[in-house]
Design a protein around this motif. Structure first.
Motif, short mmCIF file in Angstrom:
data_model
loop_
_atom_site.label_atom_id
_atom_site.label_comp_id
_atom_site.label_asym_id
_atom_site.label_seq_id
_atom_site.Cartn_x
_atom_site.Cartn_y
_atom_site.Cartn_z
N THR A 64 -15.00 71.59 79.06
CA THR A 64 -15.77 70.69 79.90
C THR A 64 -15.15 69.30 79.89
O THR A 64 -14.40 68.95 78.97
CB THR A 64 -17.23 70.61 79.41
OG1 THR A 64 -17.95 69.67 80.22
CG2 THR A 64 -17.30 70.16 77.95
N SER A 65 -15.47 68.51 80.90
CA SER A 65 -15.11 67.10 80.89
C SER A 65 -16.14 66.35 80.06
O SER A 65 -17.12 66.93 79.58
CB SER A 65 -15.02 66.54 82.31
OG SER A 65 -16.22 66.78 83.01
N ALA A 66 -15.95 65.04 79.91
CA ALA A 66 -16.67 64.29 78.88
C ALA A 66 -18.18 64.21 79.06
O ALA A 66 -18.93 64.27 78.09
CB ALA A 66 -16.09 62.89 78.79
N GLU A 67 -18.70 64.07 80.28
CA GLU A 67 -20.12 63.76 80.45
C GLU A 67 -21.06 64.93 80.20
O GLU A 67 -22.16 64.75 79.68
CB GLU A 67 -20.37 63.24 81.88
CG GLU A 67 -19.85 61.85 82.13
CD GLU A 67 -20.30 61.32 83.49
OE1 GLU A 67 -21.12 61.98 84.15
OE2 GLU A 67 -19.83 60.25 83.87
N PHE A 68 -20.66 66.12 80.59
CA PHE A 68 -21.59 67.25 80.63
C PHE A 68 -22.30 67.54 79.30
O PHE A 68 -23.50 67.87 79.30
CB PHE A 68 -20.85 68.51 81.11
CG PHE A 68 -21.74 69.69 81.37
CD1 PHE A 68 -22.51 69.75 82.53
CD2 PHE A 68 -21.83 70.73 80.47
CE1 PHE A 68 -23.33 70.84 82.79
CE2 PHE A 68 -22.65 71.82 80.71
CZ PHE A 68 -23.41 71.87 81.88
N PRO A 69 -21.64 67.45 78.15
CA PRO A 69 -22.33 67.80 76.89
C PRO A 69 -23.51 66.90 76.54
O PRO A 69 -24.35 67.28 75.71
CB PRO A 69 -21.21 67.66 75.84
CG PRO A 69 -19.95 67.89 76.59
CD PRO A 69 -20.20 67.24 77.93
N THR A 70 -23.61 65.72 77.15
CA THR A 70 -24.68 64.79 76.78
C THR A 70 -25.62 64.42 77.92
O THR A 70 -26.63 63.77 77.69
CB THR A 70 -24.09 63.48 76.21
OG1 THR A 70 -23.21 62.90 77.19
CG2 THR A 70 -23.29 63.77 74.94
N ARG A 71 -25.33 64.83 79.14
CA ARG A 71 -26.17 64.47 80.29
C ARG A 71 -27.51 65.19 80.25
O ARG A 71 -27.60 66.34 79.82
CB ARG A 71 -25.47 64.84 81.61
CG ARG A 71 -24.32 63.94 81.98
CD ARG A 71 -23.66 64.45 83.26
NE ARG A 71 -24.58 64.45 84.38
CZ ARG A 71 -24.41 63.71 85.48
NH1 ARG A 71 -23.36 62.94 85.60
NH2 ARG A 71 -25.30 63.77 86.46
N ASN A 72 -28.56 64.50 80.78
CA ASN A 72 -29.87 65.14 80.88
C ASN A 72 -29.83 66.42 81.70
O ASN A 72 -30.58 67.36 81.44
CB ASN A 72 -30.88 64.17 81.52
CG ASN A 72 -31.30 63.06 80.58
OD1 ASN A 72 -30.97 63.08 79.40
ND2 ASN A 72 -32.02 62.09 81.10
N ASP A 73 -28.98 66.40 82.74
CA ASP A 73 -28.87 67.57 83.61
C ASP A 73 -27.66 68.43 83.27
O ASP A 73 -27.20 69.23 84.08
CB ASP A 73 -28.80 67.14 85.08
CG ASP A 73 -27.60 66.25 85.37
OD1 ASP A 73 -27.05 65.65 84.42
OD2 ASP A 73 -27.21 66.14 86.55
N GLY A 74 -27.16 68.30 82.03
CA GLY A 74 -25.98 69.03 81.60
C GLY A 74 -26.27 70.08 80.54
O GLY A 74 -27.28 70.81 80.62
N LEU A 75 -25.40 70.15 79.53
CA LEU A 75 -25.51 71.18 78.51
C LEU A 75 -26.85 71.16 77.77
O LEU A 75 -27.42 72.24 77.50
CB LEU A 75 -24.35 71.07 77.52
CG LEU A 75 -24.25 72.17 76.46
CD1 LEU A 75 -24.13 73.56 77.12
CD2 LEU A 75 -23.06 71.92 75.53
#
Length: 330
Positions: A191-202
């Motif tokens: 994954t790129s950087a944002e997805f693991p911490t986004r509310n709508d991500g991981l």
């Protein structure tokens, strides 16, 4: 497509002068890439009468938006409208600011982008129709009408290497969640950087599907490396992608069905100034409703591939789509 709300808040306030300058740079010529006048053949556009109507069309600067902008320009021209082409504006704040200021009359926007960006919300609404309805209702107060939502959803998605999908029997995110519990290494995610911490991500995916992928099995890479890494199955069998990215096709990835609708939706739809819409509502509903019906995620991905992989221009890709679907005559 997924959008950084923090960036939106910082850039939301645009001066009229800045917007006007960027519009000038984008080009305002009527008929660029168009069909050459009102249709008289057996097409959707031929049944819509917009002669005497002048409308300014905008878009953002990336491939999919350039194509969608040209789809709107050419379809409207085929219906007899005079179109001011303001496509290829840089970024959501600029094109949204142009719409609100009246510098443009319409553009194709993503439901999740509007909801989490200009409309200032923190958490997405679950479900494509529910998210669209929420955006439509909220933006009515801003003098903007939303209509003609397409199936094309340029959201975050989980995709699998095709061999891995077959080996582990994975076609849905529920299948991947099961694999993550049984064999976290096999379920490793690039994954790129944002997805693991986004509310709508991981975090949303893990909460909805009831699993916790160990951090050791989440590889955070530069975005350009995500697709090539999952294609090579090194170090991951799975990857976070954008739903309509041409590289999904290029690398023959299998997009997993989000069967519990954990991920935010970014369906494309028309956002138009309400006064402009109301002046010709039936015509716009007919024309853009027909376009939206044909704009599936698969079709949008194919259109992006024509430009990003095959080297076509957005104008040509848009015209081919409109002719093939009988929105305009050839």
């Amino acid at each position: 497509m997924p959008f950084c709300a923090t960036t939106t808040r910082k850039l939301r306030v645009l001066s009229a002068l800045a917007v006007a300058g960027l519009l000038a740079l984008s080009g305002c010529s009527s008929g660029a890439g168009g069909s050459g006048g009102a249709d008289t053949g057996d097409s959707v556009a031929a049944s819509v009468h917009l002669a005497g109507t002048q409308i300014a069309v905008g878009s953002k600067e990336f491939t999919e938006q350039q194509i969608l902008g040209q789809v709107a320009v050419q379809a409207l021209e085929a219906a007899g409208a005079t179109v001011d082409d303001h496509t290829n504006l840089v970024g959501t704040p600029v094109v949204r600011g142009a719409l609100q200021s009246g510098e443009i009359d319409m553009y194709w926007e993503y439901t999740g982008t509007a909801w989490l960006g200009p409309l200032g919300n923190t958490d997405p609404i679950s479900g494509e129709q529910a998210q669209f309805d929420a955006v439509k209702q909220a933006d009515a107060a801003n003098g903007i009408t939303w209509f003609a939502m397409a199936g094309a959803n340029n959201a975050y998605a989980i995709a699998a290497n095709p061999d891995a999908a077959k080996e582990f029997g994975v076609s849905t995110i529920s299948d991947w969640a099961r694999l993550a519990q049984e064999n976290p290494q096999a379920a490793a995610l690039c994954t790129s950087a944002e997805f693991p911490t986004r509310n709508d991500g991981l975090p949303a995916v893990e909460k909805t599907y009831g699993f916790d992928l160990p951090a050791a099995n989440v590889a955070v890479l530069d975005f350009g490396l995500v697709y090539t890494s999952v294609a090579a199955r090194e170090p991951c069998n799975f990857a976070v992608v954008f739903g309509t990215d041409a590289q999904v096709l290029q690398n023959k990835l299998v997009v997993l069905h989000d069967d519990k609708q954990a991920l935010a939706t970014y369906n494309v739809a028309v956002s138009m100034r309400t006064d402009v819409y109301q002046a010709n509502a039936a015509a716009y509903d007919t024309l853009f409703g027909a376009i939206a019906k044909q704009l599936t995620t698969e079709r949008a991905t194919q259109l992006n591939a024509k430009v990003d992989i095959d080297g076509e221009t957005p104008e040509d890709a848009a015209k081919e789509f409109l002719v093939e679907t009988k929105i305009i005559s050839g």
